[in-house]
Design a protein around this motif. Structure first.
Motif, PDB file in Angstrom:
ATOM      1  N   GLY A  83      14.909  -0.043  -9.422  1.00 60.44           N
ATOM      2  CA  GLY A  83      14.282   1.136 -10.003  1.00 60.44           C
ATOM      3  C   GLY A  83      12.772   1.041  -9.889  1.00 60.44           C
ATOM      4  N   SER A  84      12.128   2.176  -9.863  1.00 64.23           N
ATOM      5  CA  SER A  84      10.679   2.210  -9.706  1.00 64.23           C
ATOM      6  C   SER A  84       9.995   1.550 -10.897  1.00 64.23           C
ATOM      7  N   TRP A  85       9.021   0.688 -10.617  1.00 60.04           N
ATOM      8  CA  TRP A  85       8.283  -0.013 -11.655  1.00 60.04           C
ATOM      9  C   TRP A  85       6.869  -0.266 -11.155  1.00 60.04           C
ATOM     10  N   VAL A  86       5.896  -0.070 -12.026  1.00 60.91           N
ATOM     11  CA  VAL A  86       4.500  -0.311 -11.691  1.00 60.91           C
ATOM     12  C   VAL A  86       4.050  -1.584 -12.406  1.00 60.91           C
ATOM     13  N   ASP A  87       3.582  -2.554 -11.646  1.00 62.77           N
ATOM     14  CA  ASP A  87       3.090  -3.803 -12.211  1.00 62.77           C
ATOM     15  C   ASP A  87       1.812  -3.504 -12.999  1.00 62.77           C
ATOM     16  N   PRO A  88       1.786  -3.799 -14.299  1.00 60.30           N
ATOM     17  CA  PRO A  88       0.611  -3.465 -15.111  1.00 60.30           C
ATOM     18  C   PRO A  88      -0.638  -4.259 -14.722  1.00 60.30           C
ATOM     19  N   ASP A  89      -0.464  -5.430 -14.131  1.00 62.20           N
ATOM     20  CA  ASP A  89      -1.612  -6.253 -13.749  1.00 62.20           C
ATOM     21  C   ASP A  89      -2.231  -5.829 -12.422  1.00 62.20           C
ATOM     22  N   THR A  90      -1.399  -5.395 -11.482  1.00 59.70           N
ATOM     23  CA  THR A  90      -1.902  -5.085 -10.140  1.00 59.70           C
ATOM     24  C   THR A  90      -1.876  -3.603  -9.808  1.00 59.70           C
ATOM     25  N   GLY A  91      -1.038  -2.831 -10.502  1.00 58.80           N
ATOM     26  CA  GLY A  91      -0.872  -1.425 -10.176  1.00 58.80           C
ATOM     27  C   GLY A  91       0.076  -1.186  -9.014  1.00 58.80           C
ATOM     28  N   PHE A  92       0.645  -2.249  -8.449  1.00 57.41           N
ATOM     29  CA  PHE A  92       1.563  -2.114  -7.328  1.00 57.41           C
ATOM     30  C   PHE A  92       2.894  -1.526  -7.790  1.00 57.41           C
ATOM     31  N   VAL A  93       3.485  -0.708  -6.944  1.00 62.38           N
ATOM     32  CA  VAL A  93       4.769  -0.074  -7.218  1.00 62.38           C
ATOM     33  C   VAL A  93       5.857  -0.841  -6.483  1.00 62.38           C
ATOM     34  N   SER A  94       6.984  -1.040  -7.150  1.00 62.92           N
ATOM     35  CA  SER A  94       8.123  -1.671  -6.478  1.00 62.92           C
ATOM     36  C   SER A  94       9.402  -0.934  -6.842  1.00 62.92           C
ATOM     37  N   CYS A 103       0.824  -1.211   0.000  1.00 59.60           N
ATOM     38  CA  CYS A 103       0.000   0.000   0.000  1.00 59.60           C
ATOM     39  C   CYS A 103       0.856   1.257   0.000  1.00 59.60           C
ATOM     40  N   SER A 104       2.158   1.116  -0.072  1.00 61.13           N
ATOM     41  CA  SER A 104       3.050   2.268  -0.036  1.00 61.13           C
ATOM     42  C   SER A 104       3.242   2.867  -1.421  1.00 61.13           C
ATOM     43  N   THR A 105       3.657   4.120  -1.465  1.00 59.71           N
ATOM     44  CA  THR A 105       4.042   4.778  -2.705  1.00 59.71           C
ATOM     45  C   THR A 105       5.557   4.713  -2.810  1.00 59.71           C
ATOM     46  N   ASP A 106       6.103   5.241  -3.904  1.00 61.24           N
ATOM     47  CA  ASP A 106       7.560   5.330  -4.040  1.00 61.24           C
ATOM     48  C   ASP A 106       8.185   6.059  -2.862  1.00 61.24           C
TER      49      ASP A 106
END
Length: 149
Positions: free
Chosen positions: A126-137, A89-92
């Motif tokens: 590096g910052s990446w957004v999972d296209p399936d879930t919208g989660f940021v990692s 649930c966190s942002t970058d």
């Protein structure tokens, strides 16, 4: 008699054959949670030189599996300490410095969050957004597998 000789040769080689997966795992450099980040900047956490050097390579890291969001997921969050909830649930900006997202090569049965596991996979940073879930990692292991320690 030739069969017996082949059988003996096979049985003699069996310990070496069963050690192959362990040997392959041992070849991957080990990374620890304390080695993930080099410090903080005005923009937040900065990656360590070791992470930058190992980006794209297979690495090993030990930790704990955070409870998955759903049982059939092919990914999970690896944490430095056992967690009761998934930290996605966190942002970058407030990304915890003690988690790595793990994308499994093949589905595996998830384990209890209090069990130490060792994960081997290809490191990405590096910052990446999972296209399936919208989660940021910020850190990911791709094509990964894990086992109990």
């Amino acid at each position: 008699m030739p069969f017996a000789l082949r059988r003996r040769q096979f049985l003699a080689a069996l310990p070496a054959l069963t050690a192959l997966p362990r040997m392959a795992r041992a070849e991957a450099p080990e990374l620890t949670f304390d080695q993930l980040y080099g410090g903080y900047s005005a923009l937040g956490l900065t990656f360590s030189d070791k992470v930058k050097l190992l980006d794209g390579q297979s690495v090993r890291i030990r930790g704990f599996m955070a409870p998955p969001l759903k049982a059939e997921a092919q990914f999970f969050v690896l944490t430095k300490v056992p967690m009761a909830l998934c930290p996605f649930c966190s942002t970058d900006a407030d990304w915890p410095d003690n988690i790595v997202v793990v994308y499994l090569e093949h589905r595996q049965t998830f384990v209890q969050p209090n069990r130490t596991i060792e994960v081997t996979g290809r490191l990405e940073h590096g910052s990446w957004v999972d296209p399936d879930t919208g989660f940021v990692s910020q850190l990911r292991l791709r094509d990964a597998s894990f086992g109990l320690v």
